[in-house]
Each structure stands twice: as structure tokens, then as C-alpha cells.
Design a protein around this motif. Structure first.
Motif, PDB file in Angstrom:
ATOM      1  N   ASN A 132       8.724  50.028 -12.266  1.00 23.59           N
ATOM      2  CA  ASN A 132       7.380  50.585 -12.405  1.00 23.59           C
ATOM      3  C   ASN A 132       6.315  49.516 -12.659  1.00 23.59           C
ATOM      4  O   ASN A 132       5.128  49.798 -12.542  1.00 23.59           O
ATOM      5  N   VAL A 133       6.755  48.321 -13.037  1.00 24.34           N
ATOM      6  CA  VAL A 133       5.806  47.240 -13.349  1.00 24.34           C
ATOM      7  C   VAL A 133       6.196  45.973 -12.598  1.00 24.34           C
ATOM      8  O   VAL A 133       6.134  44.876 -13.150  1.00 24.34           O
ATOM      9  N   VAL A 134       6.607  46.129 -11.340  1.00 27.24           N
ATOM     10  CA  VAL A 134       7.120  44.990 -10.582  1.00 27.24           C
ATOM     11  C   VAL A 134       6.085  43.880 -10.474  1.00 27.24           C
ATOM     12  O   VAL A 134       6.344  42.723 -10.833  1.00 27.24           O
ATOM     13  N   PHE A 135       4.900  44.201  -9.981  1.00 23.98           N
ATOM     14  CA  PHE A 135       3.908  43.162  -9.737  1.00 23.98           C
ATOM     15  C   PHE A 135       3.367  42.542 -11.027  1.00 23.98           C
ATOM     16  O   PHE A 135       3.259  41.310 -11.117  1.00 23.98           O
ATOM     17  N   VAL A 213       9.375  28.778 -25.559  1.00 22.35           N
ATOM     18  CA  VAL A 213      10.289  29.921 -25.591  1.00 22.35           C
ATOM     19  C   VAL A 213      10.099  30.722 -26.873  1.00 22.35           C
ATOM     20  O   VAL A 213      10.104  31.959 -26.854  1.00 22.35           O
ATOM     21  N   ALA A 214       9.905  30.025 -27.997  1.00 22.19           N
ATOM     22  CA  ALA A 214       9.724  30.703 -29.280  1.00 22.19           C
ATOM     23  C   ALA A 214       8.445  31.518 -29.322  1.00 22.19           C
ATOM     24  O   ALA A 214       8.350  32.475 -30.097  1.00 22.19           O
ATOM     25  N   LEU A 215       7.466  31.165 -28.513  1.00 23.75           N
ATOM     26  CA  LEU A 215       6.189  31.878 -28.523  1.00 23.75           C
ATOM     27  C   LEU A 215       6.055  32.909 -27.405  1.00 23.75           C
ATOM     28  O   LEU A 215       5.191  33.793 -27.491  1.00 23.75           O
ATOM     29  N   LEU A 216       6.894  32.824 -26.384  1.00 18.56           N
ATOM     30  CA  LEU A 216       6.702  33.661 -25.197  1.00 18.56           C
ATOM     31  C   LEU A 216       7.797  34.691 -24.959  1.00 18.56           C
ATOM     32  O   LEU A 216       7.694  35.471 -24.019  1.00 18.56           O
ATOM     33  N   PHE A 217       8.834  34.737 -25.792  1.00 16.96           N
ATOM     34  CA  PHE A 217       9.966  35.587 -25.422  1.00 16.96           C
ATOM     35  C   PHE A 217       9.684  37.083 -25.572  1.00 16.96           C
ATOM     36  O   PHE A 217      10.490  37.911 -25.149  1.00 16.96           O
ATOM     37  N   LEU A 218       8.539  37.449 -26.145  1.00 17.26           N
ATOM     38  CA  LEU A 218       8.188  38.865 -26.229  1.00 17.26           C
ATOM     39  C   LEU A 218       7.274  39.315 -25.087  1.00 17.26           C
ATOM     40  O   LEU A 218       6.932  40.493 -25.010  1.00 17.26           O
ATOM     41  N   ALA A 219       6.882  38.401 -24.211  1.00 14.61           N
ATOM     42  CA  ALA A 219       6.004  38.777 -23.103  1.00 14.61           C
ATOM     43  C   ALA A 219       6.691  39.768 -22.168  1.00 14.61           C
ATOM     44  O   ALA A 219       6.068  40.723 -21.687  1.00 14.61           O
ATOM     45  N   THR A 220       7.971  39.565 -21.900  1.00 19.94           N
ATOM     46  CA  THR A 220       8.690  40.455 -20.982  1.00 19.94           C
ATOM     47  C   THR A 220       8.766  41.887 -21.502  1.00 19.94           C
ATOM     48  O   THR A 220       8.394  42.819 -20.778  1.00 19.94           O
ATOM     49  N   PRO A 221       9.225  42.142 -22.744  1.00 17.26           N
ATOM     50  CA  PRO A 221       9.229  43.537 -23.205  1.00 17.26           C
ATOM     51  C   PRO A 221       7.837  44.143 -23.311  1.00 17.26           C
ATOM     52  O   PRO A 221       7.680  45.361 -23.152  1.00 17.26           O
ATOM     53  N   LEU A 222       6.821  43.325 -23.565  1.00 22.34           N
ATOM     54  CA  LEU A 222       5.465  43.868 -23.605  1.00 22.34           C
ATOM     55  C   LEU A 222       5.030  44.387 -22.241  1.00 22.34           C
ATOM     56  O   LEU A 222       4.375  45.430 -22.137  1.00 22.34           O
ATOM     57  N   VAL A 223       5.396  43.672 -21.177  1.00 28.97           N
ATOM     58  CA  VAL A 223       5.051  44.134 -19.829  1.00 28.97           C
ATOM     59  C   VAL A 223       5.895  45.339 -19.446  1.00 28.97           C
ATOM     60  O   VAL A 223       5.389  46.338 -18.927  1.00 28.97           O
ATOM     61  N   VAL A 224       7.198  45.267 -19.715  1.00 33.39           N
ATOM     62  CA  VAL A 224       8.111  46.331 -19.302  1.00 33.39           C
ATOM     63  C   VAL A 224       7.871  47.610 -20.084  1.00 33.39           C
ATOM     64  O   VAL A 224       7.857  48.709 -19.517  1.00 33.39           O
ATOM     65  N   ASP A 225       7.650  47.504 -21.394  1.00 32.12           N
ATOM     66  CA  ASP A 225       7.572  48.692 -22.241  1.00 32.12           C
ATOM     67  C   ASP A 225       6.148  49.205 -22.402  1.00 32.12           C
ATOM     68  O   ASP A 225       5.900  50.403 -22.239  1.00 32.12           O
ATOM     69  N   LYS A 227       3.528  48.095 -20.607  1.00 31.10           N
ATOM     70  CA  LYS A 227       2.768  47.880 -19.378  1.00 31.10           C
ATOM     71  C   LYS A 227       1.529  47.028 -19.630  1.00 31.10           C
ATOM     72  O   LYS A 227       0.445  47.280 -19.097  1.00 31.10           O
ATOM     73  N   ALA A 228       1.700  46.024 -20.489  1.00 35.83           N
ATOM     74  CA  ALA A 228       0.608  45.090 -20.763  1.00 35.83           C
ATOM     75  C   ALA A 228       0.315  44.252 -19.521  1.00 35.83           C
ATOM     76  O   ALA A 228       1.184  44.049 -18.671  1.00 35.83           O
ATOM     77  N   GLY A 229      -0.910  43.779 -19.404  1.00 34.28           N
ATOM     78  CA  GLY A 229      -1.268  42.920 -18.294  1.00 34.28           C
ATOM     79  C   GLY A 229      -0.512  41.612 -18.353  1.00 34.28           C
ATOM     80  O   GLY A 229      -0.052  41.193 -19.416  1.00 34.28           O
ATOM     81  N   PRO A 230      -0.365  40.931 -17.200  1.00 38.76           N
ATOM     82  CA  PRO A 230       0.426  39.692 -17.166  1.00 38.76           C
ATOM     83  C   PRO A 230      -0.060  38.650 -18.162  1.00 38.76           C
ATOM     84  O   PRO A 230       0.736  38.110 -18.936  1.00 38.76           O
ATOM     85  N   TRP A 231      -1.347  38.355 -18.150  1.00 39.58           N
ATOM     86  CA  TRP A 231      -1.869  37.360 -19.074  1.00 39.58           C
ATOM     87  C   TRP A 231      -1.987  37.932 -20.485  1.00 39.58           C
ATOM     88  O   TRP A 231      -1.754  37.231 -21.474  1.00 39.58           O
ATOM     89  N   GLY A 232      -2.332  39.210 -20.591  1.00 38.85           N
ATOM     90  CA  GLY A 232      -2.441  39.833 -21.908  1.00 38.85           C
ATOM     91  C   GLY A 232      -1.125  39.838 -22.651  1.00 38.85           C
ATOM     92  O   GLY A 232      -1.094  39.649 -23.870  1.00 38.85           O
TER      93      GLY A 232
END
Length: 313
Positions: A132-135, A213-225, A227-232
Motif C-alpha cells: 500500500n506504500v510502495v512508492f 543506522v541508530a538514527l534511521l532504523f525507525l523510518a521504515t515502520p513509520l512509512v509502512v505503519d 504512511k509517513a512521507g519519505p522525508w518526513g
């Protein structure tokens, strides 16, 4: 005289009502609001109770990834010529496809991890929710890759310069020593400078990768769960984990060590360590971004004793 009756129904107030416990898996946990090493043990409890589904998910992940790489390698070798713009474009696309497929599968594993901790019963279909959030997900992964490349540039420059120091001191003709294998003309001082430069470069690359890695590893669940914007998602992950920087660094170090051990065990251990890592990240996401209503530990509930009606009144 009969004892006073409770007019409020059963069970009597002051006694805990019957609350069903989870059928399987660990008990729900309130968000901790911190980055805690306890999430690794909790992640293992979720993984061990859903091991079959996660092993099947890893078989899909590894099989599809290797299959796509093999197919793309075959197609790249089958290209007759790359002089035409069409052939060059096709060659670039063939190199990009494995990265895209790998990222999508990682998004599916992140979605499965979130499903596992919320329902305590992993469902393989949850991997499809990332579609649902491929792009946004791919764009977020691309932005993270660009950030890594830019951050790695100083370390890469130091490594390249360090490797060229001995030959620069000998002059351009000394590059022939690479082919002849005669390195006796290289000065010890140049060798020492090279070793020092290489050490500094690798240390810089390791430190930067660890911080990112220590600062960015939550970006993926934020987008997947969410639906946060890529940069957000990147900004939100960095802003949140920056307040828990050292615990996040320690967690990343431990997970990195666990995954290295998993790959050293003939890569079989990675079938367990990668799911453990994904579920751990999902638990940290729950702890820092989840609501108290998401996971509530309720075993007993005690209510205050109300007044009993007076039968003589």
C-alpha cells in the motif's frame, strides 16, 4: 437474618472479574517510552511463538531475492551489445530491479513484524500490507541510501588517498610496481602513512554507519505503519532516536553482532537473526510511537467496594 445482598450484580465489587489471558505468545506490554535492551528478549518470545511463519517468510525473502539476482545476472550477460541507448537503459534497469525487490521484501518483513507484536499471531498475508506504500517506501529507502553515500564520502576519500600515498611519493612510473609486484622501492614512512590512513578511513566509515543506522532504523515502520512521507519518516526517526541516542547505538551494536554471528553460521543463523532484528525494531517503534491503547496488559481489575443496600431500610 439473611446477609445483605449485592444489588449490583455478579461478580461482587471488590473482586477481580475474569479476564481471558492470551492464548499463545507473550503478554501484551505497555509502551516503555524508552529504548531498552529488554526488547531483544521480548522479540525472541514473539519469534519463538511464531517461528514457523517467520521461517516461511524468510524462505520467501531469500528465495525471491536470490532468484531475482540470478535472473538479472543471466539477462545482463545475454545482452548482445550495450552501444545502443536502449541496451544501456535495459542494463541499468536490470541492475536496479534487485535493489527494488529487496527493499519491497524488507518492507514486507517490517509489516509482518508489526503484525506479530500487535496480534501475537503472525499472519503471512501481513507482508502484503507494505504494497500500500510502495512508492513512498522506495523513495524513503532511496533517500536513506543517498544520505549514506554522502556521509561516507569523507571516509572513502581518506581510503583512496591512503592507498595512493606510496605510489605518489615514488612518482607516476612507480605504478608499474603494481603489475610487476616489486614493492621494495616503497619507503617505510609511506607504508606507515597508508596503514594510518586506512585505519582512519575504516574507523570513520564504521562510526558514520553506526550513527546513521541508530538514527534511521525507525523510518521504515513509520512509512509502512503510519504512511509517513519519505522525508518526513527520516526526519521523525532521527528526531525521536536522537533523544535516545546512546541506547540506540548500543542496541544497533548488539543486533549487528547477532546478525554477523548468524551469517557466520553458514548463513543458517540469519534465518533467525533477521526476524529477531525486524521484531526488535517493531517493538522499539511501539515503545516510542505506540499509544497506551495499542498494547494493554490487563490481567485483573479491582473496583472499589460500593455501599451494600440495607435490607431493613
Amino acid at each position: 437474618m439473611q446477609s445483605p445482598q449485592n444489588p449490583y450484580g455478579q461478580p461482587p465489587y471488590g473482586q477481580p472479574p475474569a479476564v481471558p489471558l492470551p492464548v499463545s505468545g507473550p503478554l501484551p506490554q505497555l509502551p516503555r517510552r524508552i529504548v531498552s535492551m529488554d526488547v531483544i528478549g521480548e522479540a525472541w518470545s514473539y519469534l519463538s511463538s511464531n517461528l514457523g511463519i517467520w521461517l516461511l517468510a524468510m524462505v520467501i525473502y531469500v528465495g525471491v531475492t536470490w532468484g531475482i539476482v540470478a535472473i538479472c545476472s543471466f539477462l545482463e550477460g545475454a545482452l548482445p551489445t550495450r552501444t545502443s541507448p536502449y541496451a544501456q537503459s535495459l542494463a541499468i534497469a536490470i541492475q536496479i530491479i534487485p535493489w527494488v525487490v529487496t527493499q519491497l521484501l524488507l518492507g514486507g518483513l517490517a509489516s509482518l513484524a508489526l503484525n506479530t507484536i500487535r496480534t501475537r499471531k503472525a499472519n503471512l498475508r501481513a507482508m502484503l500490507l507494505a504494497s500500500n506504500v510502495v512508492f513512498p517506501f522506495l523513495l524513503s529507502a532511496l533517500l536513506q541510501s543517498i544520505l549514506y553515500v554522502l556521509a561516507f564520502l569523507p571516509g572513502i576519500i581518506i581510503l583512496v588517498v591512503s592507498m595512493l600515498i606510496p605510489f605518489v611519493k615514488l612518482g607516476e612510473s612507480s605504478l608499474t610496481f603494481l603489475a610487476t609486484g616489486k614493492f621494495s622501492a616503497i619507503q617505510p614512512s609511506a607504508v606507515g602513512g597508508t596503514i594510518g590512513g586506512l585505519s582512519l578511513g575504516f574507523l570513520l566509515l564504521f562510526g558514520i554507519s553506526l550513527v546513521f543506522v541508530a538514527l534511521l532504523f525507525l523510518a521504515t515502520p513509520l512509512v509502512v505503519d503510519r504512511k509517513a512521507g519519505p522525508w518526513g519518516a527520516i526526519v521523525q526517526s532521527m528526531g525521536t532516536l536522537r533523544r535516545h541516542f546512546w541506547p540506540s547505538v548500543l542496541l544497533v551494536l548488539v543486533l549487528g553482532f547477532v546478525n554477523v554471528v548468524g551469517f557466520l553460521l553458514c548463513c543458517i543463523g540469519a534465518l533467525f537473526t533477521i526476524p529477531l532484528t525486524q521484531i526488535t525494531i517493531a517493538l522499539v517503534y511501539r515503545d516510542l510511537f505506540g499509544n497506551d491503547s495499542d498494547q494493554i496488559l490487563v490481567q485483573t481489575a479491582v473496583y472499589p467496594q460500593p455501599p451494600i443496600a440495607n435490607p431493613n431500610g
